[in-house]
Design a protein around this motif. Sequence first.
Motif, PDB file in Angstrom:
ATOM      1  N   ALA A   7       0.840  -1.213   0.000  1.00 22.00           N
ATOM      2  CA  ALA A   7       0.000   0.000   0.000  1.00 22.00           C
ATOM      3  C   ALA A   7       0.867   1.251   0.000  1.00 22.00           C
ATOM      4  CB  ALA A   7      -0.916  -0.013   1.223  1.00 22.00           C
ATOM      5  N   TYR A   8       1.989   1.188   0.723  1.00 21.94           N
ATOM      6  CA  TYR A   8       2.876   2.352   0.800  1.00 21.94           C
ATOM      7  C   TYR A   8       3.477   2.673  -0.572  1.00 21.94           C
ATOM      8  CZ  TYR A   8       6.892   5.207   2.066  1.00 21.94           C
ATOM      9  OH  TYR A   8       7.817   6.207   2.128  1.00 21.94           O
ATOM     10  N   TYR A   9       3.989   1.621  -1.236  1.00 21.98           N
ATOM     11  CA  TYR A   9       4.618   1.873  -2.538  1.00 21.98           C
ATOM     12  C   TYR A   9       3.587   2.213  -3.597  1.00 21.98           C
ATOM     13  CZ  TYR A   9       9.077   0.525  -0.625  1.00 21.98           C
ATOM     14  OH  TYR A   9      10.215   0.495   0.126  1.00 21.98           O
ATOM     15  N   THR A  10       2.381   1.687  -3.442  1.00 21.38           N
ATOM     16  CA  THR A  10       1.316   2.077  -4.378  1.00 21.38           C
ATOM     17  C   THR A  10       1.050   3.573  -4.258  1.00 21.38           C
ATOM     18  OG1 THR A  10       0.310  -0.097  -4.210  1.00 21.38           O
ATOM     19  CG2 THR A  10      -1.083   1.672  -5.049  1.00 21.38           C
ATOM     20  N   TYR A  17       1.492  11.354  -7.294  1.00 20.44           N
ATOM     21  CA  TYR A  17       1.886  11.560  -5.893  1.00 20.44           C
ATOM     22  C   TYR A  17       2.525  12.940  -5.688  1.00 20.44           C
ATOM     23  CZ  TYR A  17       4.132  10.807  -1.382  1.00 20.44           C
ATOM     24  OH  TYR A  17       4.540  10.934  -0.075  1.00 20.44           O
ATOM     25  N   ALA A  18       3.316  13.377  -6.690  1.00 24.18           N
ATOM     26  CA  ALA A  18       3.980  14.682  -6.551  1.00 24.18           C
ATOM     27  C   ALA A  18       2.964  15.823  -6.459  1.00 24.18           C
ATOM     28  CB  ALA A  18       4.918  14.911  -7.738  1.00 24.18           C
ATOM     29  N   TYR A  80      -3.317   3.166   2.400  1.00 24.25           N
ATOM     30  CA  TYR A  80      -2.061   2.980   3.137  1.00 24.25           C
ATOM     31  C   TYR A  80      -2.251   3.265   4.626  1.00 24.25           C
ATOM     32  CZ  TYR A  80       2.193   4.443   5.381  1.00 24.25           C
ATOM     33  OH  TYR A  80       3.191   4.608   6.308  1.00 24.25           O
ATOM     34  N   ALA A  81      -2.920   4.392   4.940  1.00 22.92           N
ATOM     35  CA  ALA A  81      -3.092   4.750   6.350  1.00 22.92           C
ATOM     36  C   ALA A  81      -3.901   3.700   7.102  1.00 22.92           C
ATOM     37  CB  ALA A  81      -3.761   6.122   6.459  1.00 22.92           C
ATOM     38  N   LEU A  82      -4.809   3.032   6.399  1.00 23.49           N
ATOM     39  CA  LEU A  82      -5.641   2.006   7.048  1.00 23.49           C
ATOM     40  C   LEU A  82      -4.973   0.634   7.082  1.00 23.49           C
ATOM     41  CD1 LEU A  82      -9.172   2.881   5.616  1.00 23.49           C
ATOM     42  CD2 LEU A  82      -8.392   3.142   7.970  1.00 23.49           C
ATOM     43  N   ASP A 161      -8.005  -3.300 -16.261  1.00 20.62           N
ATOM     44  CA  ASP A 161      -7.021  -4.378 -16.196  1.00 20.62           C
ATOM     45  C   ASP A 161      -7.098  -5.074 -14.832  1.00 20.62           C
ATOM     46  OD1 ASP A 161      -5.270  -3.021 -14.298  1.00 20.62           O
ATOM     47  OD2 ASP A 161      -4.736  -1.711 -15.964  1.00 20.62           O
ATOM     48  N   VAL A 162      -6.442  -6.236 -14.744  1.00 18.46           N
ATOM     49  CA  VAL A 162      -6.560  -7.071 -13.548  1.00 18.46           C
ATOM     50  C   VAL A 162      -6.054  -6.332 -12.315  1.00 18.46           C
ATOM     51  CG1 VAL A 162      -5.724  -9.192 -12.458  1.00 18.46           C
ATOM     52  CG2 VAL A 162      -6.419  -9.215 -14.853  1.00 18.46           C
ATOM     53  N   ARG A 163      -4.942  -5.642 -12.464  1.00 15.83           N
ATOM     54  CA  ARG A 163      -4.355  -4.952 -11.303  1.00 15.83           C
ATOM     55  C   ARG A 163      -5.328  -3.904 -10.754  1.00 15.83           C
ATOM     56  NH1 ARG A 163       0.173  -0.968 -11.099  1.00 15.83           N
ATOM     57  NH2 ARG A 163       1.120  -1.204  -9.040  1.00 15.83           N
ATOM     58  N   THR A 164      -5.925  -3.139 -11.664  1.00 18.35           N
ATOM     59  CA  THR A 164      -6.860  -2.100 -11.219  1.00 18.35           C
ATOM     60  C   THR A 164      -8.095  -2.723 -10.578  1.00 18.35           C
ATOM     61  OG1 THR A 164      -6.107  -0.765 -13.078  1.00 18.35           O
ATOM     62  CG2 THR A 164      -8.109  -0.040 -11.960  1.00 18.35           C
TER      63      THR A 164
END
Length: 290
Positions: A7-10, A17-18, A80-82, A161-164
């Motif tokens: 989750a962090y790297y996602t 992110y920027a 990520y926070a959760l 796609d599968v990842r999404t």
Amino acid sequence: MSSRNRAYYTLIDHRFYAYRGCAPDPDQPDRAQGDTAVSVNAWLPYTEDEQETPSARNARQAAAQRVCGSCPVRAECEAYALSETGDGKLSEPEGVWGGMLPLARHRDLVARRTAKTPAAAAATIDAKRLDEARTDQKQAVLRSLATNVDEELVAYGAGMDVRTANWHRSLLCGLLGLDKERATRQQLLDTARTLGVLPAGVRVVPDGDVPIAAAPNTDGSRQRRLARGRRLPTSSVQLILPGYEQLLRVPRPRRTTRPAGPRLRVVRIVAEPLTFDILLPATTTLEPAA
Ligand code: SF4
């Protein structure tokens, strides 16, 4: 990789992110780029040193939450926070993350710990989170999950796609108060139905003998586990001839790429009688010559 790290790297690898709302503004580093009227300190934890009055703290956190509301990585930040650390604690127990206050995140954690049935989970879900589970993409994933058990078919049916699709399934588990690592497809659909997120008219195809995990686990293996006895998709059905049941099913031939270069086309020539228009001089023209 643990679910927390994933989750962090996602979050930090997200292409937007920027542009997150709480990042320092390039021209005014003490201001948030999402709204330069808001200090970058608005997201910090409450220090409990009584330097900040309750009303000032509420105003600060409300300003941070407002910026989070239009942040391009809000969903990833919230996920990520959760997420949980290896010893079962919230990854981010303090401060404002993903538009959520610490109390809301702790309530979410407690709900995940104690939710045993969809009804129990329902009692701890607030309306805002249910609205988030009703976005077009999440509804598409839920509806496709109801009619498909294979992750690729789920993604195809949802138009992504599968990842999404897996990511939305994981987020749905979090939004509906389920354990992202252990919740099964059936639990997710049952909870969504109980909470009114999955419309009553949508028919749910059963898993079969083996529950199918609803969210990716650490190594992704559960995503590939298929339920014994489940209905095969039409594209996988093959004929088994009587007396040849012992033969293994032949995998479908892989599609080969067409060689480059001009392509020839076979043209079938159909024989047809040829007709010609023959012009004969009119009688009136011949008479003077005779
Ligand atoms: S959603 Fe997360 S990254 Fe975005 S502004 Fe809020 S705290 Fe920052």
